[in-house]
Design a protein around this motif. Structure first.
Motif, PDB file in Angstrom:
ATOM      1  N   UNK A   1       0.809  -1.331   0.132  1.00 32.50           N
ATOM      2  CA  UNK A   1       0.167  -0.056   0.134  1.00 32.50           C
ATOM      3  C   UNK A   1       0.835   1.364   0.001  1.00 32.50           C
ATOM      4  N   UNK A   2       1.835   1.201   0.750  1.00 33.34           N
ATOM      5  CA  UNK A   2       2.749   2.359   0.953  1.00 33.34           C
ATOM      6  C   UNK A   2       3.556   2.756  -0.638  1.00 33.34           C
ATOM      7  N   UNK A   3       3.641   1.543  -1.133  1.00 35.57           N
ATOM      8  CA  UNK A   3       4.386   1.724  -2.591  1.00 35.57           C
ATOM      9  C   UNK A   3       3.331   2.514  -3.602  1.00 35.57           C
ATOM     10  N   UNK A   4       2.053   1.964  -3.411  1.00 37.88           N
ATOM     11  CA  UNK A   4       1.118   2.453  -4.429  1.00 37.88           C
ATOM     12  C   UNK A   4       0.778   3.931  -3.999  1.00 37.88           C
ATOM     13  N   UNK A   5       0.852   4.198  -2.823  1.00 42.38           N
ATOM     14  CA  UNK A   5       0.544   5.679  -2.229  1.00 42.38           C
ATOM     15  C   UNK A   5       1.625   6.630  -3.019  1.00 42.38           C
ATOM     16  N   UNK A   6       2.927   6.314  -2.894  1.00 42.40           N
ATOM     17  CA  UNK A   6       3.829   7.121  -3.443  1.00 42.40           C
ATOM     18  C   UNK A   6       3.952   7.232  -4.847  1.00 42.40           C
ATOM     19  N   UNK A   7       3.538   5.953  -5.426  1.00 45.80           N
ATOM     20  CA  UNK A   7       3.753   5.968  -6.898  1.00 45.80           C
ATOM     21  C   UNK A   7       2.481   6.679  -7.311  1.00 45.80           C
ATOM     22  N   UNK A   8       1.263   6.619  -6.961  1.00 41.27           N
ATOM     23  CA  UNK A   8       0.083   7.165  -7.399  1.00 41.27           C
ATOM     24  C   UNK A   8      -0.506   8.458  -6.813  1.00 41.27           C
ATOM     25  N   UNK A   9      -0.248   8.644  -5.675  1.00 43.59           N
ATOM     26  CA  UNK A   9      -0.649   9.887  -4.796  1.00 43.59           C
ATOM     27  C   UNK A   9       0.350  10.582  -4.145  1.00 43.59           C
ATOM     28  N   UNK A  10       1.709  10.452  -4.510  1.00 45.55           N
ATOM     29  CA  UNK A  10       2.849  10.878  -3.882  1.00 45.55           C
ATOM     30  C   UNK A  10       2.725  12.667  -3.773  1.00 45.55           C
ATOM     31  N   UNK A  11       2.222  13.155  -4.804  1.00 47.21           N
ATOM     32  CA  UNK A  11       1.995  14.781  -4.790  1.00 47.21           C
ATOM     33  C   UNK A  11       0.918  15.018  -4.047  1.00 47.21           C
ATOM     34  N   UNK A  12      -0.021  14.035  -3.755  1.00 45.39           N
ATOM     35  CA  UNK A  12      -1.573  14.662  -3.029  1.00 45.39           C
ATOM     36  C   UNK A  12      -1.903  14.329  -1.426  1.00 45.39           C
ATOM     37  N   UNK A  13      -0.756  13.390  -1.256  1.00 44.03           N
ATOM     38  CA  UNK A  13      -0.820  12.828   0.113  1.00 44.03           C
ATOM     39  C   UNK A  13       0.320  12.443   0.765  1.00 44.03           C
ATOM     40  N   UNK A  14       0.397  12.844   2.220  1.00 39.93           N
ATOM     41  CA  UNK A  14       1.594  12.495   3.072  1.00 39.93           C
ATOM     42  C   UNK A  14       0.833  11.241   3.975  1.00 39.93           C
ATOM     43  N   UNK A  15       1.893  10.393   4.336  1.00 38.55           N
ATOM     44  CA  UNK A  15       1.191   9.503   5.285  1.00 38.55           C
ATOM     45  C   UNK A  15       2.410   9.114   6.462  1.00 38.55           C
ATOM     46  N   UNK A  16       1.647   8.692   7.475  1.00 38.24           N
ATOM     47  CA  UNK A  16       2.453   8.073   8.559  1.00 38.24           C
ATOM     48  C   UNK A  16       2.957   6.570   8.275  1.00 38.24           C
ATOM     49  N   UNK A  17       4.102   6.343   8.163  1.00 35.75           N
ATOM     50  CA  UNK A  17       4.615   4.707   8.012  1.00 35.75           C
ATOM     51  C   UNK A  17       4.227   4.015   9.222  1.00 35.75           C
ATOM     52  N   UNK A  18       3.210   3.358   9.082  1.00 33.14           N
ATOM     53  CA  UNK A  18       2.641   2.572  10.259  1.00 33.14           C
ATOM     54  C   UNK A  18       3.718   1.411  10.644  1.00 33.14           C
TER      55      UNK A  18
END
Length: 466
Positions: A374-391
């Protein structure tokens, strides 16, 4: 379906198949569904996989079972029916249970690594050993064997020890917490909780008339001990609720030295400390201090549930307390929870024979792999829109929009595409986290996840307020 059998999501594929099957017959009739064996042969999966999918649907109120007859679908409204009320939490609940929805808001870690087969096998063996009695012995606080197993699991030293009489088991977590509110007289009392906080607990406190003060975590996940000190000095704090390990939904863990500082602070004030241990065993790295390792037991209470580790087959909640035993017993007796003694014995055996520990090793590994994907997909597809806490554990990821957006409108827009998210404001009573979302990383297929994230990115762009 043969391809699904080779993946780790077979039960989810079966679940979606059954949802579609139920949706095709939406109406007023109670439809009889295929048997476990019929579905296992049709879909080329194991009977236990079918059983697990049915148990999820039964928990969600979509199907019910009839002894020696099988499973039946409850009448459902047409798929186009949308909840139109103003309550955001109710909208999340209702829409997540509509057929055909992609539920990106869920928090069901045990679904990644089911343990229902050994649990049900033990239960069948125990039914032969303990035939039903016409008048079974009453155990209003839970089955003694399970209470003993929990007491042993939480005992870490001759000083920090627990006994069966310190353990109280209820039908579900909500029921146990309602008793806690009554016993500790929390109505109109002041309670400090970590923020963000589980929405179920927040709503329960709100409904019960508890005055909640939120204690926001710092950006790095540490506990703000100076803020807590100020609250303890200026407010009539009756209880402080802390996470034993992971703060959920952030999935972060405060460093051990930070926890020690907070524990030393709590020792100096006359208030109850309530440790939330629902996710205590779901950290990817299970080592580290818990508050119960640092605090004297004289003002400490611990609560948790089996559901996050075992799944919907074990919905029970439980509480550990070395004090107020007569009042706990009275309240549990008044509640008269109807709990399966055999199911509780089976859970106890899973703890005592080491099966739970084996299960947890596999579950943590699966959750960690799912998080990485999931982290990889978020970085690839929404890296310019979202920041996330690495759980550091659990089955969800806490994300923040990098642009100012109306998250409620993002939520509503995604509903039109049959995707459900959990807006961050649900995890606060005081208007915090309005730019955050909680996303599940342990659901569906890769294709479903990619599609849902694409829709999320588009909704965030369209609802930008900047």
């Amino acid at each position: 379906m043969k391809g699904s059998r080779e993946t780790d999501f077979a039960y989810q594929a079966v679940y979606r198949y059954l949802i579609s099957l139920i949706g095709e017959t939406a109406g007023d009739e109670h439809l009889r569904l295929p048997s476990l064996r019929q579905l296992a042969e049709r879909l080329n999966v194991s009977i236990s996989t079918i059983q697990y999918a049915y148990s999820l649907l039964e928990k969600e109120g979509r199907v019910y079972s009839v002894a020696k007859s099988g499973y039946y679908a409850l009448p459902t409204p047409a798929i186009g029916t949308l909840y139109s009320g103003n309550d955001l939490l109710e909208s999340v609940y209702v829409n997540a249970r509509r057929p055909g929805m992609l539920v990106l808001s869920g928090d069901e870690p045990a679904l990644l690594q089911p343990i229902d087969s050994p649990l049900l096998l033990l239960e069948r063996e125990l039914l032969r050993q303990y035939p039903r009695q016409p008048q079974p012995n009453s155990q209003p606080c839970g089955e003694l064997e399970l209470r003993m197993a929990l007491a042993a699991r939480y005992t870490t030293s001759p000083v920090r020890c627990w006994h069966a009489d310190d353990v109280y088991i209820g039908a579900d977590l909500r029921g146990v917490l309602e008793i806690l509110i009554a016993v500790l007289c929390l109505k109109d009392a002041t309670v400090v909780v970590e923020s963000p906080c589980d929405w179920g607990i927040l709503r329960l406190f709100q409904t019960a008339g508890v005055r909640v003060i939120e204690w926001p975590l710092m950006a790095n996940g540490s506990l703000h001990h100076e803020h807590l000190k100020e609250l303890l000095e200026t407010e009539p704090v009756h209880l402080v609720m802390v996470s034993s390990a992971l703060n959920m939904p952030r999935g972060s863990r405060a460093p051990d030295d930070n926890r020690q500082t907070v524990a030393q602070l709590l020792e100096r004030y006359d208030c109850w400390v309530l440790e939330n241990d629902c996710y205590g065993e779901l950290g990817f790295e299970p080592n580290g201090l818990r508050f119960r390792d640092l605090l004297a037991p004289n003002r400490l209470l611990v609560f948790s549930t089996f559901e996050k580790v075992i799944g919907p087959e074990a919905p029970y909640g439980y509480l550990l307390s070395r004090h107020l035993s007569s009042e706990w017993q009275r309240q549990f007796l008044l509640r008269a929870f109807r709990l399966s003694s055999i199911r509780q014995k089976a859970i106890a055996r899973l703890y005592n024979n080491g099966r739970i520990d084996q299960h947890l090793q596999l579950l943590r590994r699966r959750l960690k792999d799912s998080k990485a994907q999931m982290s990889q997909l978020l970085c690839e597809r929404l890296g310019d829109a979202l920041q996330f806490v690495e759980p550091e554990g659990g089955a969800t990821i806490w994300v923040r929009s990098m642009r100012r957006v109306d998250v409620r409108q993002v939520f509503q827009r995604l509903l039109k595409h049959q995707v459900v998210i959990a807006p961050g404001e649900l995890f606060s009573l005081q208007g915090l986290h309005t730019q955050h979302l909680r996303l599940s990383h342990s659901f569906g297929s890769d294709h479903d996840l990619t599609t849902a994230l694409g829709l999320l990115g588009e909704a965030l762009r369209l609802e930008s307020l900047d």
